[in-house]
Write a protein that holds these residues in place. Structure first.
Motif, PDB file in Angstrom:
ATOM      1  N   PRO A 164       0.819  -1.209   0.000  1.00 45.68           N
ATOM      2  CA  PRO A 164       0.000   0.000   0.000  1.00 45.68           C
ATOM      3  C   PRO A 164       0.849   1.254   0.000  1.00 45.68           C
ATOM      4  O   PRO A 164       1.991   1.252   0.450  1.00 45.68           O
ATOM      5  CB  PRO A 164      -0.793  -0.121   1.310  1.00 45.68           C
ATOM      6  N   ALA A 165       0.300   2.317  -0.516  1.00 47.50           N
ATOM      7  CA  ALA A 165       1.007   3.588  -0.538  1.00 47.50           C
ATOM      8  C   ALA A 165       1.176   4.103   0.887  1.00 47.50           C
ATOM      9  O   ALA A 165       0.472   3.702   1.801  1.00 47.50           O
ATOM     10  CB  ALA A 165       0.224   4.595  -1.369  1.00 47.50           C
ATOM     11  N   THR A 166       2.154   4.979   1.069  1.00 47.51           N
ATOM     12  CA  THR A 166       2.363   5.543   2.391  1.00 47.51           C
ATOM     13  C   THR A 166       1.351   6.649   2.645  1.00 47.51           C
ATOM     14  O   THR A 166       0.841   7.271   1.731  1.00 47.51           O
ATOM     15  CB  THR A 166       3.786   6.112   2.508  1.00 47.51           C
ATOM     16  N   ARG A 167       1.072   6.900   3.911  1.00 45.11           N
ATOM     17  CA  ARG A 167       0.119   7.942   4.301  1.00 45.11           C
ATOM     18  C   ARG A 167       0.783   8.823   5.355  1.00 45.11           C
ATOM     19  O   ARG A 167       1.341   8.334   6.326  1.00 45.11           O
ATOM     20  CB  ARG A 167      -1.153   7.307   4.867  1.00 45.11           C
ATOM     21  N   ASP A 168       0.738  10.123   5.148  1.00 47.63           N
ATOM     22  CA  ASP A 168       1.328  11.079   6.077  1.00 47.63           C
ATOM     23  C   ASP A 168       0.398  11.252   7.278  1.00 47.63           C
ATOM     24  O   ASP A 168      -0.743  11.686   7.130  1.00 47.63           O
ATOM     25  CB  ASP A 168       1.535  12.416   5.359  1.00 47.63           C
ATOM     26  N   LEU A 169       0.895  10.912   8.449  1.00 52.01           N
ATOM     27  CA  LEU A 169       0.101  11.006   9.678  1.00 52.01           C
ATOM     28  C   LEU A 169       0.637  12.082  10.619  1.00 52.01           C
ATOM     29  O   LEU A 169       0.352  12.055  11.814  1.00 52.01           O
ATOM     30  CB  LEU A 169       0.081   9.650  10.399  1.00 52.01           C
ATOM     31  N   GLU A 176      -4.950   9.727  18.699  1.00 53.78           N
ATOM     32  CA  GLU A 176      -5.657   9.452  17.454  1.00 53.78           C
ATOM     33  C   GLU A 176      -4.995   8.306  16.689  1.00 53.78           C
ATOM     34  O   GLU A 176      -5.673   7.494  16.066  1.00 53.78           O
ATOM     35  CB  GLU A 176      -5.712  10.712  16.594  1.00 53.78           C
ATOM     36  N   ARG A 177      -3.663   8.221  16.779  1.00 53.81           N
ATOM     37  CA  ARG A 177      -2.957   7.088  16.165  1.00 53.81           C
ATOM     38  C   ARG A 177      -3.387   5.772  16.814  1.00 53.81           C
ATOM     39  O   ARG A 177      -3.545   4.752  16.136  1.00 53.81           O
ATOM     40  CB  ARG A 177      -1.441   7.261  16.303  1.00 53.81           C
ATOM     41  N   GLU A 178      -3.540   5.808  18.131  1.00 53.59           N
ATOM     42  CA  GLU A 178      -3.966   4.595  18.823  1.00 53.59           C
ATOM     43  C   GLU A 178      -5.351   4.173  18.366  1.00 53.59           C
ATOM     44  O   GLU A 178      -5.604   2.986  18.115  1.00 53.59           O
ATOM     45  CB  GLU A 178      -3.957   4.838  20.338  1.00 53.59           C
ATOM     46  N   VAL A 179      -6.246   5.148  18.255  1.00 56.27           N
ATOM     47  CA  VAL A 179      -7.603   4.848  17.796  1.00 56.27           C
ATOM     48  C   VAL A 179      -7.567   4.340  16.361  1.00 56.27           C
ATOM     49  O   VAL A 179      -8.224   3.346  16.011  1.00 56.27           O
ATOM     50  CB  VAL A 179      -8.495   6.101  17.910  1.00 56.27           C
ATOM     51  N   LEU A 180      -6.785   4.987  15.501  1.00 53.20           N
ATOM     52  CA  LEU A 180      -6.695   4.587  14.094  1.00 53.20           C
ATOM     53  C   LEU A 180      -6.132   3.173  13.964  1.00 53.20           C
ATOM     54  O   LEU A 180      -6.606   2.377  13.142  1.00 53.20           O
ATOM     55  CB  LEU A 180      -5.823   5.586  13.337  1.00 53.20           C
ATOM     56  N   GLY A 184      -7.994  -0.022  12.298  1.00 48.02           N
ATOM     57  CA  GLY A 184      -7.362  -0.852  11.278  1.00 48.02           C
ATOM     58  C   GLY A 184      -7.343  -2.326  11.645  1.00 48.02           C
ATOM     59  O   GLY A 184      -7.317  -3.182  10.764  1.00 48.02           O
ATOM     60  N   ARG A 185      -7.356  -2.614  12.930  1.00 44.29           N
ATOM     61  CA  ARG A 185      -7.389  -4.013  13.375  1.00 44.29           C
ATOM     62  C   ARG A 185      -8.802  -4.572  13.408  1.00 44.29           C
ATOM     63  O   ARG A 185      -9.009  -5.735  13.750  1.00 44.29           O
ATOM     64  CB  ARG A 185      -6.764  -4.125  14.764  1.00 44.29           C
ATOM     65  N   GLY A 186      -9.770  -3.730  13.083  1.00 43.68           N
ATOM     66  CA  GLY A 186     -11.139  -4.215  12.988  1.00 43.68           C
ATOM     67  C   GLY A 186     -11.963  -4.091  14.240  1.00 43.68           C
ATOM     68  O   GLY A 186     -13.020  -4.711  14.356  1.00 43.68           O
ATOM     69  N   MET A 187     -11.530  -3.285  15.197  1.00 41.18           N
ATOM     70  CA  MET A 187     -12.289  -3.141  16.437  1.00 41.18           C
ATOM     71  C   MET A 187     -13.467  -2.194  16.261  1.00 41.18           C
ATOM     72  O   MET A 187     -13.395  -1.224  15.509  1.00 41.18           O
ATOM     73  CB  MET A 187     -11.393  -2.615  17.557  1.00 41.18           C
ATOM     74  N   SER A 188     -14.549  -2.479  16.965  1.00 40.33           N
ATOM     75  CA  SER A 188     -15.709  -1.600  16.994  1.00 40.33           C
ATOM     76  C   SER A 188     -15.433  -0.434  17.942  1.00 40.33           C
ATOM     77  O   SER A 188     -14.457  -0.454  18.705  1.00 40.33           O
ATOM     78  CB  SER A 188     -16.938  -2.363  17.463  1.00 40.33           C
ATOM     79  N   ASN A 189     -16.308   0.563  17.936  1.00 37.60           N
ATOM     80  CA  ASN A 189     -16.139   1.701  18.852  1.00 37.60           C
ATOM     81  C   ASN A 189     -16.133   1.250  20.309  1.00 37.60           C
ATOM     82  O   ASN A 189     -15.353   1.742  21.121  1.00 37.60           O
ATOM     83  CB  ASN A 189     -17.260   2.722  18.630  1.00 37.60           C
ATOM     84  N   ALA A 190     -17.028   0.322  20.643  1.00 37.33           N
ATOM     85  CA  ALA A 190     -17.105  -0.164  22.023  1.00 37.33           C
ATOM     86  C   ALA A 190     -15.825  -0.892  22.422  1.00 37.33           C
ATOM     87  O   ALA A 190     -15.329  -0.736  23.546  1.00 37.33           O
ATOM     88  CB  ALA A 190     -18.313  -1.080  22.189  1.00 37.33           C
ATOM     89  N   GLU A 191     -15.284  -1.678  21.493  1.00 36.06           N
ATOM     90  CA  GLU A 191     -14.044  -2.407  21.789  1.00 36.06           C
ATOM     91  C   GLU A 191     -12.875  -1.444  21.940  1.00 36.06           C
ATOM     92  O   GLU A 191     -12.017  -1.631  22.810  1.00 36.06           O
ATOM     93  CB  GLU A 191     -13.761  -3.410  20.671  1.00 36.06           C
ATOM     94  N   ILE A 192     -12.831  -0.405  21.113  1.00 38.30           N
ATOM     95  CA  ILE A 192     -11.770   0.600  21.221  1.00 38.30           C
ATOM     96  C   ILE A 192     -11.863   1.324  22.562  1.00 38.30           C
ATOM     97  O   ILE A 192     -10.861   1.547  23.248  1.00 38.30           O
ATOM     98  CB  ILE A 192     -11.857   1.605  20.061  1.00 38.30           C
ATOM     99  N   GLU A 228      -1.942   2.439   5.128  1.00 39.74           N
ATOM    100  CA  GLU A 228      -0.996   3.289   4.426  1.00 39.74           C
ATOM    101  C   GLU A 228      -0.092   4.060   5.382  1.00 39.74           C
ATOM    102  O   GLU A 228       0.993   4.495   5.004  1.00 39.74           O
ATOM    103  CB  GLU A 228      -1.741   4.248   3.506  1.00 39.74           C
ATOM    104  N   GLY A 229      -0.535   4.224   6.611  1.00 31.77           N
ATOM    105  CA  GLY A 229       0.298   4.879   7.611  1.00 31.77           C
ATOM    106  C   GLY A 229       1.222   3.926   8.338  1.00 31.77           C
ATOM    107  O   GLY A 229       1.961   4.333   9.238  1.00 31.77           O
ATOM    108  N   GLY A 230       1.157   2.642   7.981  1.00 30.21           N
ATOM    109  CA  GLY A 230       2.038   1.665   8.606  1.00 30.21           C
ATOM    110  C   GLY A 230       1.646   1.299  10.019  1.00 30.21           C
ATOM    111  O   GLY A 230       2.470   0.808  10.796  1.00 30.21           O
ATOM    112  N   LEU A 231       0.380   1.523  10.383  1.00 31.86           N
ATOM    113  CA  LEU A 231      -0.053   1.253  11.755  1.00 31.86           C
ATOM    114  C   LEU A 231      -0.557  -0.170  11.956  1.00 31.86           C
ATOM    115  O   LEU A 231      -0.699  -0.619  13.091  1.00 31.86           O
ATOM    116  CB  LEU A 231      -1.167   2.237  12.148  1.00 31.86           C
ATOM    117  N   VAL A 232      -0.857  -0.859  10.872  1.00 34.73           N
ATOM    118  CA  VAL A 232      -1.362  -2.225  10.970  1.00 34.73           C
ATOM    119  C   VAL A 232      -0.208  -3.183  10.753  1.00 34.73           C
ATOM    120  O   VAL A 232       0.450  -3.154   9.713  1.00 34.73           O
ATOM    121  CB  VAL A 232      -2.474  -2.493   9.939  1.00 34.73           C
TER     122      VAL A 232
END
Length: 239
Positions: A164-169, A176-180, A184-192, A228-232
């Protein structure tokens, strides 16, 4: 005792307009089945039928539906390119695309989300799932259930696709990175919320800021941003 003043029963409020659906499916029998189901459901109405990707783009611009139910494999123009054109067209700003896929065969789910689709639905889904999916996408949410997101991530990371292309974060805060990352790992709002010891309302606030900062249409696009931000993390240890 009557005062002689006639009583007036207040008129009920006007019902909400139906969710307008454009069907883009090249198999006539499937398309007809969808039309019958949707038109028989209160609150939904079909506004057009397309048998090719080119027709889907034309009819989306003409009717400006709330939702386009888009098959991936279409003649003349595939559903991904049709999705890209619809989502990039200012005239279709209020239109959302729900991709139909036979997941084990189609290699293009990730690309369809990059193109601007708000989610995808398996063609094997039942009628109730289809109707619920249309409602979710029409409401502005992304149809990416946690289990489906996780499977999408696994398929993408192990499939024969380019990186995937890179994404500037840079504009994204640490929280916000933690939430993102968790999106990306597929968690719901409640799980986050549970994972980060936050309220669901606070998670929604962070998501709203992420959508604005990353110019993302919806949650589906945030999953792409996490890639794209390399967080996953990739299972075999690569990034």
């Amino acid at each position: 005792m009557s005062t002689g003043t006639p009583s007036h029963t207040p008129s009920p409020p006007d019902p909400s307009p139906p969710v307008r659906v454009l069907l883009a499916e090249d198999q006539v029998m499937i398309r007809d089945s969808f039309k019958i189901l949707i038109d028989a459901t209160p609150g939904l109405a079909t506004v057009g039928e397309a048998g090719t990707g080119t027709e889907a783009v034309f009819l989306a611009r003409l009717h400006r539906p709330d939702v386009v139910l888009m098959d991936v494999r279409m003649p003349e123009m595939d559903g991904i390119e049709a999705t890209r054109r619809i989502c990039a067209d200012p005239a279709c700003a209020g239109t959302r695309v729900l991709i139909l896929t036979t997941f084990d065969l189609d290699e293009y789910v990730y690309a369809s989300l990059q193109a601007g689709a708000s989610g995808f639905l398996l063609k094997s889904a039942g009628a109730s799932e289809l109707l619920a999916a249309i409602g979710v996408v029409a409401s502005g949410e992304a149809l990416l259930a946690p289990t489906v997101t996780r499977r999408l991530i696994t398929e993408f990371l192990h499939g024969p696709r380019s990186a995937p292309a890179t994404r500037d974060l840079d504009a994204v805060t640490q929280r916000e990175r933690e939430v993102l990352t968790l999106i990306g790992r597929g968690m719901s709002n409640a799980e986050i919320a549970e994972h980060l010891h936050l309220t669901v309302g606070t998670v929604k606030t962070h998501i709203g800021r992420l959508l604005a900062k990353l110019d993302a249409r919806d949650r589906a696009q945030l999953v792409i941003a996490a890639y794209e931000g390399g967080l996953v993390a990739i299972p075999d240890g690569r990034r």
